[in-house]
Design an enzyme around this catalytic site. Structure first.
Site: not given
Ligand code: PLP
Length: 409
Positions: A123, A364-367
């Site tokens: 992100n 979602m690991h900022c993706v």
């Protein structure tokens, strides 16, 4: 387990106070989020607060002078670590996100200009460009990742045209650890007259990055993913491009003489470091670079691949566990992401912590766009670093087996 010829993990662990006493059995595999810190980094930061807690670059007394010297030294260390031609090409930021924002918001793109990224962007390299799309009318193109999980160079070439002004990509992504052929991308982008920024948050902690050799225009890193203090990042920029960049934050320390009508910016990097800085963080950054340099980036990368290959082969043998592509560990560096059929990744992570003190990341690991496009809820991510051992990998895999056997549906 000590394997001759490989990283001396036992020795390395002695440098990390978290492993002393009761916490010896912690299995910390969340290194892609933040690594642990060695004593030398903590002590360097403590020395600032205990011995010379003054302001750098402004006051002229002895304590301030010492701070200024230490800051200069840290900048030189980072410059040499990244292969920058001069220390002035290194700006300290509060994290990698700020470094990426500094470029995206400050690089004076105009309506219609195209920025090329991938579908794997964190992100922090997605949202700033999205904002620029909304506020300035820039256009964006995405290079999509095929099922192999490997970067699609042909798709990238198709995305390029003369109206592309910036190629902004993650050097190694934080979901699967897969990298991009950075040198080739820079070369092709420059042929089209586009600048290149790489998000090196997951690359610089694990392999030798040489910005001069890559010929990249901007490179952003995150120190807390490479033994450094929380809340520290670095932006490298070629001097000619830094001079064109608008500061994200302006004010004291970033300007020379101001009048009511006019403010003259200091040369880079000072113009990007307005306001009192995180001096302890900068000094701790220098200590982290010292530590990594002593250990050797090649050694670090080799060690991670050994761990990841073992972990991969153990997890591949577990029914109902699927590993996110690329399948080969050597293409994923220090990262191994997986799902257990019928379970949410958060449940997997919580249970691993509960039954084995195994700490991994989930979600979602900022993706988010990557997962949404594949209708995945997220994944569990184990990420290895210098203090992890093969023994820990065996325990991690045994615990995943236990979770999958008991809870998978
Ligand atoms: C690939 C990537 N880019 C950017 C970031 C953001 O880094 P920071 O927390 O230093 O802003 C992260 C953090 O996880 C990351 O993995």
């Amino acid at each position: 387990m000590f394997v001759p010829g490989h990283m001396d993990v036992e020795r390395v662990r002695m440098d990390f106070p978290i492993y002393s006493g009761e916490n010896k059995d912690y299995i910390y595999l969340d290194n892609a989020c933040q690594t642990l810190r060695p004593t030398s980094v903590v002590e360097a930061m403590a020395r600032y607060y205990l011995e010379y807690p003054a302001c750098g670059g402004r006051s002229v007394h002895r304590l301030a002078t010492q701070v200024s010297i230490e800051v200069d030294e840290a900048r030189e260390k980072v410059a040499s670590f990244l292969g920058a031609k001069r220390p002035e090409e290194i700006a300290f930021t509060k994290n990698c996100t700020e470094a990426l924002n500094l470029v995206s918001k400050g690089c004076k793109l105009k309506k219609g200009d195209v920025v090329v990224t991938t579908d794997f962007e964190h992100n922090s390299n997605h949202v700033p460009w999205l904002q620029m799309q909304q506020s300035k009318g820039i256009r964006r193109r995405f290079v999509l990742t095929p099922p192999s999980g490997l970067f699609d160079v042909e798709a990238f070439k198709k995305a390029m045209s003369r109206d592309v002004k910036m190629v902004s990509m993650v050097h190694c992504n934080n979901i699967t650890g897969a990298g991009i052929p950075a040198r080739e991308i820079v070369e092709i982008s420059h042929d089209y007259g586009a600048l290149v920024m790489l998000d090196g948050a997951q690359a610089a902690p694990h392999k030798k990055v040489d910005v001069s050799n890559l010929d990249v225009d901007f490179y952003a890193i995150s120190m807390h993913k490479m033994l450094g203090p929380s809340g520290m990042g670095v932006l490298f920029g070629k001097m000619e491009h830094l001079k064109e960049l608008e500061p994200l934050v302006a004010g004291g320390g970033g300007v020379s003489l101001t009048t009511q009508e006019k403010a003259e910016l200091l040369p880079p990097p000072e113009r990007f470091e307005a306001g009192l800085q995180n001096y302890a963080g900068i000094i701790g950054t220098g200590a982290a670079i010292d530590y990594l340099t002593r250990l050797g980036m090649q050694e670090i990368g080799n060690h991670e691949i050994i761990l990841n290959e073992r972990a991969t082969s153990l997890l591949q043998a577990i029914p109902n566990v699927s590993i996110l592509a690329p399948s080969e560990a050597k293409n994923r560096g220090s990262i191994l992401s997986f799902n257990v059929k019928g379970m949410s990744s958060h449940d997997v992570a919580m249970i691993l912590d509960e039954i084995g003190k195994v700490m991994i990341r989930s979600g979602m690991h900022c993706v988010h766009p990557y997962f949404l496009a594949r209708q995945l809820e997220g994944c569990a991510r184990a990420s290895f670093y210098i203090y992890n051992s093969l023994e820990e990998v065996e325990i991690f895999a045994a615990k995943v087996l236990e979770v999958a056997s008991k809870f998978s549906m």
